[in-house]
Design an enzyme around this catalytic site. Structure first.
Site, mmCIF file in Angstrom:
data_model
loop_
_atom_site.group_PDB
_atom_site.id
_atom_site.type_symbol
_atom_site.label_atom_id
_atom_site.label_comp_id
_atom_site.label_asym_id
_atom_site.label_seq_id
_atom_site.Cartn_x
_atom_site.Cartn_y
_atom_site.Cartn_z
ATOM 1 N N ASP A 21 0.820 -1.217 0.000
ATOM 2 C CA ASP A 21 0.000 0.000 0.000
ATOM 3 C C ASP A 21 0.856 1.271 0.000
ATOM 4 O OD1 ASP A 21 -2.282 1.498 0.026
ATOM 5 O OD2 ASP A 21 -2.662 1.270 2.166
ATOM 6 N N ASN A 69 -10.463 -3.034 -6.383
ATOM 7 C CA ASN A 69 -9.604 -2.138 -7.169
ATOM 8 C C ASN A 69 -10.142 -1.833 -8.573
ATOM 9 O OD1 ASN A 69 -6.468 -3.344 -5.720
ATOM 10 N ND2 ASN A 69 -7.702 -1.556 -5.170
#
Ligand code: FPP
Length: 240
Positions: A21, A69
């Site tokens: 991340d 996503n």
């Protein structure tokens, strides 16, 4: 960060999982497009996968693309897919040298036929190697459990099992991670304190380590720090 002096003397966890991340924030800080952050993230992955191999980590699982996503712009999604394709092509040409086993956790049917083909080729050609990288691609922990439940229900309907035959072990065998030991350590860089639907079932007893570094800046010293923290926790609770 200073690596712990004794971390190399202790055996590393067998299985480390990472939520990669912070790529977007890394790019934003530099005035670059988000895709440049993902490209730097792919480099960080290469670095850390090599380092894990040096340390003797047997399984490395990375969250490369989640079921959520797809909500990102089509440019960003295409950029991530391109990076994955490039990485797999390179991995296929270096396969005999690196001897890394590839597995993919997630529903690959939504990927392009070309990428699906690369995934299958990487998985099939590396099946006999030992050190294993699991790519979570179009992966969600809840989705994985629902899929496992559906497949078990199908086997019940086909007369293979009775509903009461379902145990934790049997359900585990229906997950993408069948035959892979649960991760002892899950690392999330970038300062976010969430699990984000990652390995929900497999993380029941994992130690989480959250670090403030953005994934593209993540280096061996950060992995050392996470492993040292893991050992400190283990030592505190060991033998109780
Ligand atoms: C999360 O950061 C990252 C992703 C959703 C994609 C991860 C993909 C890669 C590292 C490239 C894949 C390729 C290989 C070879 C592993 P974010 O975009 O959510 O960052 P932000 O929270 O700062 O916006």
């Amino acid at each position: 960060m200073t690596p712990s002096a004794d971390v190399n003397k202790l055996p590393p966890p067998r299985h480390i999982a990472i939520i990669m991340d912070g790529n977007g924030r890394w790019a934003k800080k530099r005035g670059l497009p988000r895709t440049a952050g993902h490209a730097a993230g792919a480099e960080a992955f290469r670095r850390i996968a090599n380092y894990c191999r040096t340390l003797g980590v047997e399984y490395l699982t990375v969250y490369a693309f989640s079921t959520e996503n797809w909500k990102r712009s089509s440019d960003e999604v295409a950029g991530i897919m391109r990076l994955l394709g490039k990485y797999l092509q390179e991995a296929l040409s270096d396969m005999e040298k690196n001897r890394v086993r590839f597995r993919f956790f997630g529903d690959l049917t939504r990927l392009t036929p070309e990428l699906q083909k690369l995934c299958m080729e990487a998985q099939n050609r590396s099946a006999d190697y030992d050190v294993q990288v699991n790519f979570c691609l179009n992966y969600g922990g809840r989705d994985e459990i629902v899929r496992a439940a559906k497949n078990f229900a199908r086997d019940v309907a086909d007369g293979k099992y009775q509903p009461e035959d379902l145990t934790e072990e049997r359900l585990s065998a229906y997950l993408y991670s069948a035959d892979v030991p649960d991760p002892e350590l899950i690392i999330r860089p970038s300062g976010e304190l969430r699990t984000s639907n990652f390995l929900l079932w497999q993380s029941a007893y994992s130690e989480y380590v959250f670090l403030n570094v953005l994934w593209p800046d993540f280096g061996p010293e950060d992995l050392d720090e996470a492993i040292a923290e893991y050992h400190r926790r283990n030592r505190r609770f060991g033998g109780v």
